[in-house]
Design a protein around this motif. Sequence first.
Motif, mmCIF file in Angstrom:
data_model
loop_
_atom_site.group_PDB
_atom_site.id
_atom_site.type_symbol
_atom_site.label_atom_id
_atom_site.label_comp_id
_atom_site.label_asym_id
_atom_site.label_seq_id
_atom_site.Cartn_x
_atom_site.Cartn_y
_atom_site.Cartn_z
ATOM 1 N N TYR A 39 0.764 -1.247 -0.102
ATOM 2 C CA TYR A 39 0.090 0.125 -0.024
ATOM 3 C C TYR A 39 0.948 1.216 -0.217
ATOM 4 O O TYR A 39 0.283 2.433 -0.112
ATOM 5 C CB TYR A 39 -0.637 -0.026 1.197
ATOM 6 N N LEU A 63 -4.362 7.799 8.217
ATOM 7 C CA LEU A 63 -5.541 7.564 8.491
ATOM 8 C C LEU A 63 -6.680 8.734 7.904
ATOM 9 O O LEU A 63 -7.632 8.276 7.184
ATOM 10 C CB LEU A 63 -5.936 7.409 10.021
ATOM 11 N N SER A 70 -6.290 8.504 3.869
ATOM 12 C CA SER A 70 -6.790 7.344 3.016
ATOM 13 C C SER A 70 -8.332 7.451 3.163
ATOM 14 O O SER A 70 -8.953 7.227 2.203
ATOM 15 C CB SER A 70 -6.212 5.885 3.517
ATOM 16 N N ALA A 71 -8.869 8.144 4.312
ATOM 17 C CA ALA A 71 -10.195 8.484 4.415
ATOM 18 C C ALA A 71 -10.741 9.455 3.458
ATOM 19 O O ALA A 71 -11.688 9.073 2.712
ATOM 20 C CB ALA A 71 -10.554 8.637 5.735
ATOM 21 N N GLY A 96 -10.696 8.009 0.008
ATOM 22 C CA GLY A 96 -11.687 7.078 -0.080
ATOM 23 C C GLY A 96 -11.202 5.660 -0.515
ATOM 24 O O GLY A 96 -11.785 4.824 -0.702
ATOM 25 N N GLU A 97 -9.629 5.541 0.075
ATOM 26 C CA GLU A 97 -9.219 4.352 -0.132
ATOM 27 C C GLU A 97 -9.227 3.363 1.171
ATOM 28 O O GLU A 97 -8.323 3.575 1.988
ATOM 29 C CB GLU A 97 -7.488 4.653 -0.543
ATOM 30 N N TRP A 98 -10.506 2.825 1.201
ATOM 31 C CA TRP A 98 -10.560 2.097 2.312
ATOM 32 C C TRP A 98 -9.692 0.895 2.857
ATOM 33 O O TRP A 98 -9.568 0.694 3.891
ATOM 34 C CB TRP A 98 -12.110 1.755 2.583
ATOM 35 N N THR A 99 -9.311 0.082 1.489
ATOM 36 C CA THR A 99 -8.355 -0.847 2.132
ATOM 37 C C THR A 99 -7.259 -0.335 2.714
ATOM 38 O O THR A 99 -6.514 -0.934 3.578
ATOM 39 C CB THR A 99 -7.847 -1.696 0.714
ATOM 40 N N PHE A 137 -6.739 2.288 4.409
ATOM 41 C CA PHE A 137 -7.132 2.866 5.571
ATOM 42 C C PHE A 137 -7.145 1.709 6.681
ATOM 43 O O PHE A 137 -6.633 1.609 7.787
ATOM 44 C CB PHE A 137 -8.672 3.438 5.746
ATOM 45 N N ARG A 138 -7.688 0.405 6.063
ATOM 46 C CA ARG A 138 -7.947 -0.662 7.154
ATOM 47 C C ARG A 138 -6.222 -0.952 7.495
ATOM 48 O O ARG A 138 -6.278 -1.344 8.423
ATOM 49 C CB ARG A 138 -8.737 -1.814 6.474
#
Lengths: 304, 351
Positions: free
Chosen positions: B189, B201, B204-205, B208-211, B213-214
Amino acid sequence: MSTSQGLRDWLLSEEPTSRRQARFAAWYKGWLTLRSNTLAMLGLFVLAFLVLAAIFAPLLASHDPFAQELGQRLLAPGEDGHLFGTDSLGRDIYSRLLYGARISIYIVLLVVMVAPVVGLIVGTVAGYAGGWVDVLLMRVTDIFLAFPRLILALAFVAALGAGIENAVLAISLTAWPPYARIARAETLTIRNTDFIHGIKLQGAGPVRIVTRHIWPLCISSLVIRVTLDMAGIILTAAGLGFLGLGAQPPSPEWGAMISEGRKYILDYWWVATIPGIAIFAISLAFNLLGDGLRDVLDPKEDNA
Amino acid sequence: MAGTTHGEGRLRPPFPPWLTKTLTTLATVAATIIGLLFVTFMIGRVMPIDPVLAVIGERATQEQYDQTFRDLGLDQPLLMQFWIYVSDVLQGDLGKSIRTGQKVTTDIARVFPATLELASLGTLFGVVLGVPLGVVAAVRRGSWIDHLARFVGLIGYSMPIFWLGLVGLLVFYGILGWVAGPGRLGIFYQGVVEPITGLLLVDSALRGEWTVFRDAFSHIILPASLLGYYSLAYISRMTRSFMLEQLGSEYVTTARVKGLGEWQVVWGHAFRNIRIQLVTVIALAYANLLEGSVLTEIIFAWPGLGQYITTSLLANDMNSVLGGTIVIGTIFVAINIFSDLLYRFFDPRSK
């Protein structure tokens, strides 16, 4: 039996006949209060154990703490007579812990000899002299108080070179300001009391008043603070050791031992974990004892 | 302000009180910052490393040496050198890093967001858990929850943070596999999210890159909760003692006598009065975390300011070490002054 009873009566006498008796009586009563505090006694017990372990390390150790035996490396606790296992060079962790206790005590003693003494001198001089001396000294104290401790200690050690003495010096340089504050506050309350005025009329000079009459009265609050601070000092020293800036290898300093074991943490957990438990036990003991001492020596403060 | 009405017959001070206060505060800030710079300057001077050789290297000729010696101002008296140093720092020049070859300010700007993200999330944990724990411990004084709070605090004050980090890695990453390992982001990533704030955090939020973010979250959660635990220990202890003070005062008894519910008494009256004290405590806890993150960053290979300072230190790169010290020290001073001001302006008793 009768002598100890006699001693007890002498200590608890309502009418002490000499200054020494009164002083011992006060200590004894304090001890009785402290003894009823189970947690503080636990802390004292752990610290006494640490001191004994440090003194008798050569007798208690099962192996030479520095002897490397590569055939015996990374043995699990209990294997081949190694109580806590061995590290990456085959050294016995239990024996290294014992010798490491000496280093911890050494650090504690050195810091105690520097930081509170500097703080006491600065604080009482500022409080007693007043005026611009007070302003100047307290401004310097505030400046040091506003510094981040670990970072400043890091920078000091970087300048002076890595090693235990320099680590201690760095910690002391960042640790004295709180003591100066306490000593100044005590001095301000003491210096306008009648007994100080009385001594002044007898012709005592400022040096005599500060050293003989103000210092003794500051001791108890400093002792509490030192005991409570000890945990933080041990943690900082271990942190410096962990970063490779305190005690140098092959010294069995506990922080440095954790640092050595760090590489193997996922496969050989005991190498880094066991010294950490030792650090934790010692600083917990100092915290427990400090809380207890605060109850005894400073009953006015609420035990929060 | 209130200062103009009272004090009839007394000599009126030459300035209005708010001005005096502000001037005193500014003078304090200036004195502290100058003091900080003096200490870092002296550290830089007592260093066993020759500052000239550090710049030009071992192989330079005598002429180059002398030239650099003069350029660095080392032929000037010490006081003059300090003056040069202070004016450089005040203009935002912290020198050049020998290790990375870049300006120290550039380096710090690059690594600082990582530390900020870690310390902020840690403080958030500390506040969200520590404040309620402290309040409940004070209200139910002597109950099991009070003992729990004390226990949590004692452990927090006694545990070496770098050791707890190692054990945390061993248990939650090595054995249980619940969280990601050291580092800030998995290798897949890295570089996916274009930085906006530098806080992974948040970035990425926002993108909108939620993977991502996770993944970032699973990396930060362990070090942040660890730091959070340390600030929880401090915050809950202070909250408890502030609350005890309020609950023992007469207005609380009055409120109870009036028949107010316990909830209303605790949160509506007592807690309202400790809010300012709490903010100052939280500010101090935050400052401590910025510093405390040094050891944590080492354990978790977190590419922040703490790691930057330590790596530079081991490479004898003094400009970076002292630059980092100045930055953290200044933030420290700023937070201290901020909490002090907050206290003075909002606590009516100090007026």
